[in-house]
Write a protein that holds these residues in place. Sequence first.
Motif, PDB file in Angstrom:
ATOM      1  N   PHE A  21      -6.958   1.795  -7.764  1.00 24.98           N
ATOM      2  CA  PHE A  21      -5.729   2.581  -7.663  1.00 24.98           C
ATOM      3  C   PHE A  21      -5.994   4.070  -7.913  1.00 24.98           C
ATOM      4  O   PHE A  21      -5.349   4.924  -7.310  1.00 24.98           O
ATOM      5  N   ARG A  22      -6.943   4.383  -8.806  1.00 24.12           N
ATOM      6  CA  ARG A  22      -7.310   5.798  -8.969  1.00 24.12           C
ATOM      7  C   ARG A  22      -7.940   6.321  -7.691  1.00 24.12           C
ATOM      8  O   ARG A  22      -7.711   7.469  -7.291  1.00 24.12           O
ATOM      9  N   GLY A  23      -8.760   5.486  -7.037  1.00 24.99           N
ATOM     10  CA  GLY A  23      -9.438   5.917  -5.818  1.00 24.99           C
ATOM     11  C   GLY A  23      -8.486   6.223  -4.683  1.00 24.99           C
ATOM     12  O   GLY A  23      -8.727   7.145  -3.893  1.00 24.99           O
ATOM     13  N   LYS A  88      -4.523   7.056   1.665  1.00 28.11           N
ATOM     14  CA  LYS A  88      -4.227   7.293   0.251  1.00 28.11           C
ATOM     15  C   LYS A  88      -2.803   6.821  -0.051  1.00 28.11           C
ATOM     16  O   LYS A  88      -1.991   6.626   0.848  1.00 28.11           O
ATOM     17  N   GLY A  89      -2.516   6.687  -1.338  1.00 28.08           N
ATOM     18  CA  GLY A  89      -1.168   6.338  -1.765  1.00 28.08           C
ATOM     19  C   GLY A  89      -0.749   4.963  -1.287  1.00 28.08           C
ATOM     20  O   GLY A  89      -1.546   4.024  -1.196  1.00 28.08           O
ATOM     21  N   GLY A  90       0.550   4.836  -0.950  1.00 27.19           N
ATOM     22  CA  GLY A  90       1.088   3.565  -0.516  1.00 27.19           C
ATOM     23  C   GLY A  90       0.419   3.036   0.738  1.00 27.19           C
ATOM     24  O   GLY A  90       0.206   1.828   0.877  1.00 27.19           O
ATOM     25  N   GLY A  91       0.082   3.941   1.664  1.00 26.66           N
ATOM     26  CA  GLY A  91      -0.610   3.511   2.878  1.00 26.66           C
ATOM     27  C   GLY A  91      -1.957   2.908   2.578  1.00 26.66           C
ATOM     28  O   GLY A  91      -2.357   1.898   3.178  1.00 26.66           O
ATOM     29  N   LEU A  94      -1.407  -0.580   1.195  1.00 27.06           N
ATOM     30  CA  LEU A  94      -1.053  -1.547   2.225  1.00 27.06           C
ATOM     31  C   LEU A  94      -2.262  -1.917   3.078  1.00 27.06           C
ATOM     32  O   LEU A  94      -2.403  -3.071   3.511  1.00 27.06           O
ATOM     33  N   TRP A  95      -3.145  -0.950   3.344  1.00 28.81           N
ATOM     34  CA  TRP A  95      -4.393  -1.239   4.069  1.00 28.81           C
ATOM     35  C   TRP A  95      -5.198  -2.286   3.298  1.00 28.81           C
ATOM     36  O   TRP A  95      -5.671  -3.272   3.883  1.00 28.81           O
ATOM     37  N   LEU A  96      -5.363  -2.077   2.001  1.00 23.18           N
ATOM     38  CA  LEU A  96      -6.151  -3.000   1.189  1.00 23.18           C
ATOM     39  C   LEU A  96      -5.488  -4.374   1.108  1.00 23.18           C
ATOM     40  O   LEU A  96      -6.160  -5.405   1.220  1.00 23.18           O
ATOM     41  N   ILE A  97      -4.164  -4.394   0.921  1.00 22.57           N
ATOM     42  CA  ILE A  97      -3.460  -5.681   0.832  1.00 22.57           C
ATOM     43  C   ILE A  97      -3.585  -6.443   2.151  1.00 22.57           C
ATOM     44  O   ILE A  97      -3.853  -7.650   2.173  1.00 22.57           O
TER      45      ILE A  97
END
Length: 557
Positions: A21-23, A88-91, A94-97
């Motif tokens: 999440f920091r990344g 970055k951020g929410g996007g 969502l990419w990771l999820i």
Amino acid sequence: MGVLISAIDGTIVIISLPAIFRGIGLDPLAPGNIGYLLWMILGYTLVSAVLVVALGRLGDMFGRVRMYNLGFAIFACASLALSVDPLKGGGGALWLIGFRMVQAVGGSMLTANSAAILTDAFPSRQRGMALGVNQITALAGMFLGLLLGGLLATIDWRAVFWVSVPIGVAGTIWSYRSLRETGSRSPGRIDWVGNITFATGAAALLAAVTYGIQPYGGRSTGWTNPWVLGGMGAGVLLLAAFCIAETRIAEPMFRLGLFRSRAFAAGNVAALLMSIARGGMQFMLIIWLQGIWLPLHGYDFARTPLWAGIFMLPLTIGFLIGGPTSGYLSDRFGARLFATTGLVVVAVAFVGLLLLPVNFPYPAFAALLLFSGLGQGMFSAPNTSAIMGSVPPGQRGVASGMRSTLQNSGTALSIGLFFSLMIAGLGGTLPHALNSGLQGQGVPPGTATQVAGLPPVSTLFATFLGDNPISNLLGPSGVLHTLPAGSVRTLTGTRFFPALVSGPFHHGLVTVFSVAAVMALVGALASALRGRHHKAGSDHPTDSLKGQQACEKAPSS
């Protein structure tokens, strides 16, 4: 290799979530962001639980090795996509999820067919040992993932996903070059009704459980949320429709007739209960170590995720000793004795853990973890061998998928169940302890009351992520900038929060481990009732004939 990397990736992000999440520049504890956190943890497990039966059935129809090889390829590609997240951020979250879910599809192909491939390949006199190594590798991978996540996150958050790429590529090449079909296929049509009702029903139910542990409407949990209640109701209705449909379809996805076999039914019930208990144990131990014990012993909160994985190694060692040994012995003396005894050992270990003080002596804690690991290993290998040996050869893929689905569903359900129990335990005592403790250090009464009234889930997730809970709770108010330096050092030190919540936490811990111990004992009873004494994985013609007859009768039952 397949089940190891699949199991590792199921848990590797748990410890490495702070670095991830920091990344991507996202605060998962900010209002509205807890959903990202939960789906990062549970998305992989939910997809595995929903798809693994269908993928096992496809393996029976089109070839288990073919599905297994394709799973390795999908897993490798998804791992590469995860490691190059450009957003970055929410996007970025969502990419990771999303690609974690794609990765779970590949992992499900591996786990759904691996036990069936081994059952086809090994004779009954060696099957317990072979499946024991396979099963314990998967269980050990769950806890090795915690350790690897902590180690790799200190290097770079992307390394958490890089590690899967070379293993996935090597596994893909190796499996395509060396694995051959040795089992019988069961040609047939795809059960679209069963696949759709099961997938949507299981997804709705497990997603509702996921959102049920989030705060809603001023309450500490979301079980009164109309969407949660609606999702659970819809999930139950769809799964009921699925069960009815499967008894009327000529070639069903879920062979309900297999549950006519007492060995198959009892083994799966015991495995489901053990999966729920083990999942709860995993998360509670992480919170216990990261949030209380390690800070009390001088470890900075940011370093606790790595050290929690290291201090839990005795559990993995117990798996590695107990699993292959009991698998080998069950080939000679039968599965029931070892599987039942293993669950009793696990229950005793749970009782021992709930009797420990919160600030425990580590040798006693390590001994109980080793004892629990031995018990889980004693149960898992013989139980898997007995389940797989109780079904006809042509149904081993779907049987393996059914077994994996129940275990993955148990893990997902355990998080909702045990987090809710822990939150309920904390909700009665944590607010008062937090309020009085903060005011004792000069925090204004209004701010202390406001912070103490926040849902306990925020405090739990802060410790889970390796954040200093007090800094996280008081940061938005800005009160830390107005207090004397000595009070700030005390509040944000490693001992204030653990000492403050140790009492409320222990109350919740006793509730959680008591429920887990009862589940293990009920599982032991189911295991003891699995039927007459027989060697695990036996290919006795009568057993196979009975199983085949049960499957043939299922559509008209």
